[in-house]
Design a protein around this motif. Structure first.
Motif, PDB file in Angstrom:
ATOM      1  N   ARG A  42       9.776  -9.691   5.527  1.00  0.00           N
ATOM      2  CA  ARG A  42       8.393 -10.155   5.355  1.00  0.00           C
ATOM      3  C   ARG A  42       8.298 -11.327   4.382  1.00  0.00           C
ATOM      4  N   GLY A  43       9.477 -11.764   3.866  1.00  0.00           N
ATOM      5  CA  GLY A  43       9.493 -12.931   2.992  1.00  0.00           C
ATOM      6  C   GLY A  43       9.466 -12.612   1.527  1.00  0.00           C
ATOM      7  N   SER A  44       9.715 -11.361   1.153  1.00  0.00           N
ATOM      8  CA  SER A  44       9.772 -10.992  -0.260  1.00  0.00           C
ATOM      9  C   SER A  44      10.964 -10.091  -0.461  1.00  0.00           C
ATOM     10  N   SER A  45      11.179  -9.647  -1.709  1.00  0.00           N
ATOM     11  CA  SER A  45      12.339  -8.839  -2.003  1.00  0.00           C
ATOM     12  C   SER A  45      11.993  -7.804  -3.065  1.00  0.00           C
ATOM     13  N   LEU A  46      12.593  -6.622  -2.949  1.00  0.00           N
ATOM     14  CA  LEU A  46      12.273  -5.536  -3.868  1.00  0.00           C
ATOM     15  C   LEU A  46      12.825  -5.788  -5.254  1.00  0.00           C
ATOM     16  N   PHE A  47      14.074  -6.186  -5.343  1.00  0.00           N
ATOM     17  CA  PHE A  47      14.720  -6.418  -6.628  1.00  0.00           C
ATOM     18  C   PHE A  47      15.400  -7.772  -6.627  1.00  0.00           C
ATOM     19  N   GLY A  48      15.450  -8.404  -7.773  1.00  0.00           N
ATOM     20  CA  GLY A  48      16.224  -9.625  -7.951  1.00  0.00           C
ATOM     21  C   GLY A  48      15.516 -10.835  -7.396  1.00  0.00           C
ATOM     22  N   PRO A 106      11.902  13.285  -9.407  1.00  0.00           N
ATOM     23  CA  PRO A 106      13.278  12.798  -9.238  1.00  0.00           C
ATOM     24  C   PRO A 106      13.719  12.884  -7.781  1.00  0.00           C
ATOM     25  N   ILE A 107      14.506  11.917  -7.347  1.00  0.00           N
ATOM     26  CA  ILE A 107      14.987  11.855  -5.970  1.00  0.00           C
ATOM     27  C   ILE A 107      16.509  11.853  -5.978  1.00  0.00           C
ATOM     28  N   LYS A 108      17.121  12.631  -5.119  1.00  0.00           N
ATOM     29  CA  LYS A 108      18.578  12.678  -5.057  1.00  0.00           C
ATOM     30  C   LYS A 108      19.134  11.329  -4.613  1.00  0.00           C
ATOM     31  N   ALA A 109      20.310  10.999  -5.141  1.00  0.00           N
ATOM     32  CA  ALA A 109      20.912   9.687  -4.891  1.00  0.00           C
ATOM     33  C   ALA A 109      21.119   9.428  -3.400  1.00  0.00           C
ATOM     34  N   LYS A 110      21.451  10.455  -2.624  1.00  0.00           N
ATOM     35  CA  LYS A 110      21.724  10.256  -1.198  1.00  0.00           C
ATOM     36  C   LYS A 110      20.468   9.859  -0.428  1.00  0.00           C
ATOM     37  N   TYR A 111      19.286  10.080  -1.029  1.00  0.00           N
ATOM     38  CA  TYR A 111      18.039   9.625  -0.426  1.00  0.00           C
ATOM     39  C   TYR A 111      17.509   8.378  -1.136  1.00  0.00           C
ATOM     40  N   PHE A 112      17.710   8.324  -2.441  1.00  0.00           N
ATOM     41  CA  PHE A 112      17.194   7.221  -3.256  1.00  0.00           C
ATOM     42  C   PHE A 112      17.806   5.882  -2.847  1.00  0.00           C
ATOM     43  N   VAL A 113      19.133   5.832  -2.766  1.00  0.00           N
ATOM     44  CA  VAL A 113      19.815   4.568  -2.496  1.00  0.00           C
ATOM     45  C   VAL A 113      19.535   4.035  -1.092  1.00  0.00           C
ATOM     46  N   PRO A 114      19.701   4.833  -0.029  1.00  0.00           N
ATOM     47  CA  PRO A 114      19.329   4.306   1.296  1.00  0.00           C
ATOM     48  C   PRO A 114      17.863   3.900   1.361  1.00  0.00           C
ATOM     49  N   GLY A 115      17.018   4.604   0.606  1.00  0.00           N
ATOM     50  CA  GLY A 115      15.599   4.296   0.616  1.00  0.00           C
ATOM     51  C   GLY A 115      15.297   2.922   0.050  1.00  0.00           C
ATOM     52  N   ILE A 123      17.364   0.433  -0.261  1.00  0.00           N
ATOM     53  CA  ILE A 123      17.982  -0.584   0.595  1.00  0.00           C
ATOM     54  C   ILE A 123      17.090  -0.854   1.810  1.00  0.00           C
ATOM     55  N   ALA A 124      16.561   0.207   2.417  1.00  0.00           N
ATOM     56  CA  ALA A 124      15.685   0.050   3.574  1.00  0.00           C
ATOM     57  C   ALA A 124      14.400  -0.682   3.193  1.00  0.00           C
ATOM     58  N   VAL A 125      13.819  -0.328   2.045  1.00  0.00           N
ATOM     59  CA  VAL A 125      12.591  -0.983   1.598  1.00  0.00           C
ATOM     60  C   VAL A 125      12.851  -2.449   1.296  1.00  0.00           C
ATOM     61  N   ASP A 126      13.986  -2.733   0.634  1.00  0.00           N
ATOM     62  CA  ASP A 126      14.326  -4.116   0.305  1.00  0.00           C
ATOM     63  C   ASP A 126      14.507  -4.951   1.566  1.00  0.00           C
ATOM     64  N   LEU A 127      15.157  -4.381   2.578  1.00  0.00           N
ATOM     65  CA  LEU A 127      15.364  -5.105   3.833  1.00  0.00           C
ATOM     66  C   LEU A 127      14.032  -5.343   4.538  1.00  0.00           C
ATOM     67  N   PHE A 128      13.169  -4.336   4.537  1.00  0.00           N
ATOM     68  CA  PHE A 128      11.857  -4.465   5.173  1.00  0.00           C
ATOM     69  C   PHE A 128      11.031  -5.560   4.499  1.00  0.00           C
ATOM     70  N   LEU A 129      10.991  -5.528   3.166  1.00  0.00           N
ATOM     71  CA  LEU A 129      10.240  -6.540   2.433  1.00  0.00           C
ATOM     72  C   LEU A 129      10.877  -7.917   2.607  1.00  0.00           C
TER      73      LEU A 129
END
Length: 270
Positions: free
Chosen positions: A228-234, A208-217, A219-225
């Motif tokens: 690169r032309g892809s998206s984490l969710f949606g 389990p990951i605390k929300a204060k780390y989970f949510v920024p994480g 968002i950062a991964v989604d922006l990075f992907l």
């Protein structure tokens, strides 16, 4: 998970109705999804209606993830905020997502057009090129058929490199954005603000990951992907849908920051 609250339940039902209805009404997607404002397909209601639309069958993960997140995080927020404040926040984040998505589209289209400035195209020529149905003006061998687009490009002596730049602008101009992902990212941001130490789990990570780390994480991964032309969710729009996610999260962050800063103001909005 908390008991499903009334507003969350109503949003869930509305999203499901839109999803099922759009499978049977052929014009639902072009009328209710978000187009670029200068597109002939744009309608003033699309920034609102697009947040209730989701990718068509058989792509179920788009709506399933969004609705799961709506129920999981939205119920907790509505429980503490009440219905009015919750729906105001949800819609604001959805509109913020549409605004940033459109803004990024605008700058990318303008950048492409600046690179094509040597072609000396008129405004009417540019509109024709951006709005054309390119799927119907090429033959089986990929050769462009006689059309207004071909005439304009031939007269302008457009090179292959310039046509590739034009193609990227056309993609941004004609693409659509849809889905509740922007509003959901706003809810995730709000949840991390209110419950920073709440532990959240991801199916691929057993710890389990605390929300204060989970949510920024995420968002950062989604922006990075996204870069690169892809998206984490949606799956909203084409190419830059991740900026809709970031727009929702950014709107949620600004609202939460403002509310927290003014939480002891007797005139605060409840």
């Amino acid at each position: 998970m908390m008991r499903m609250t009334d507003t969350v339940k109503q949003l869930l039902i509305i999203n499901i109705i839109f999803f099922i209805g759009s499978q049977f009404v052929a014009k639902a997607y072009p009328v209710l999804s978000l187009y670029y404002p200068e597109s002939p397909n744009f309608r003033v209601w699309q920034p609102l209606t697009s947040m209730f639309m989701h990718a068509p069958m058989p792509n179920l993960m788009h709506i399933v993830f969004n609705m799961f997140a709506l129920v999981s995080f939205g119920a907790a927020l509505e429980h503490f905020w009440g219905a009015k404040k919750f729906i105001f926040f949800y819609i604001s984040c959805g509109l913020g997502a549409a605004a940033l998505h459109t803004a990024v589209n605008y700058f990318q289209i303008q950048y492409a057009l600046e690179q094509l400035s040597t072609l000396n195209l008129s405004k009417s020529d540019i509109h024709i090129l951006l709005s054309a149905d390119y799927g119907s003006i090429f033959d089986e061998k990929g050769q462009m058929l006689a059309s207004k687009v071909k005439t304009i490009l031939d007269n302008a002596k457009c090179t292959q490199e310039q046509f590739n730049i034009l193609a990227s602008a056309v993609q941004n101009f004609q693409s659509t954005s849809l889905g509740a992902s922007g509003a959901i990212y706003g809810l995730l941001t709000a949840f991390a603000f209110m419950f920073p130490t709440a532990e959240l789990g991801i199916m691929f990570i057993p710890i389990p990951i605390k929300a204060k780390y989970f949510v920024p994480g995420i968002i950062a991964v989604d922006l990075f992907l996204g870069f690169r032309g892809s998206s984490l969710f949606g799956a909203g729009g084409t190419g830059i849908a991740h900026f809709a996610h970031i727009g929702g999260a950014l709107t949620g962050f600004i609202m939460m920051w403002y509310w927290k800063r003014n939480q002891f103001n007797k005139n605060r909005w409840n």
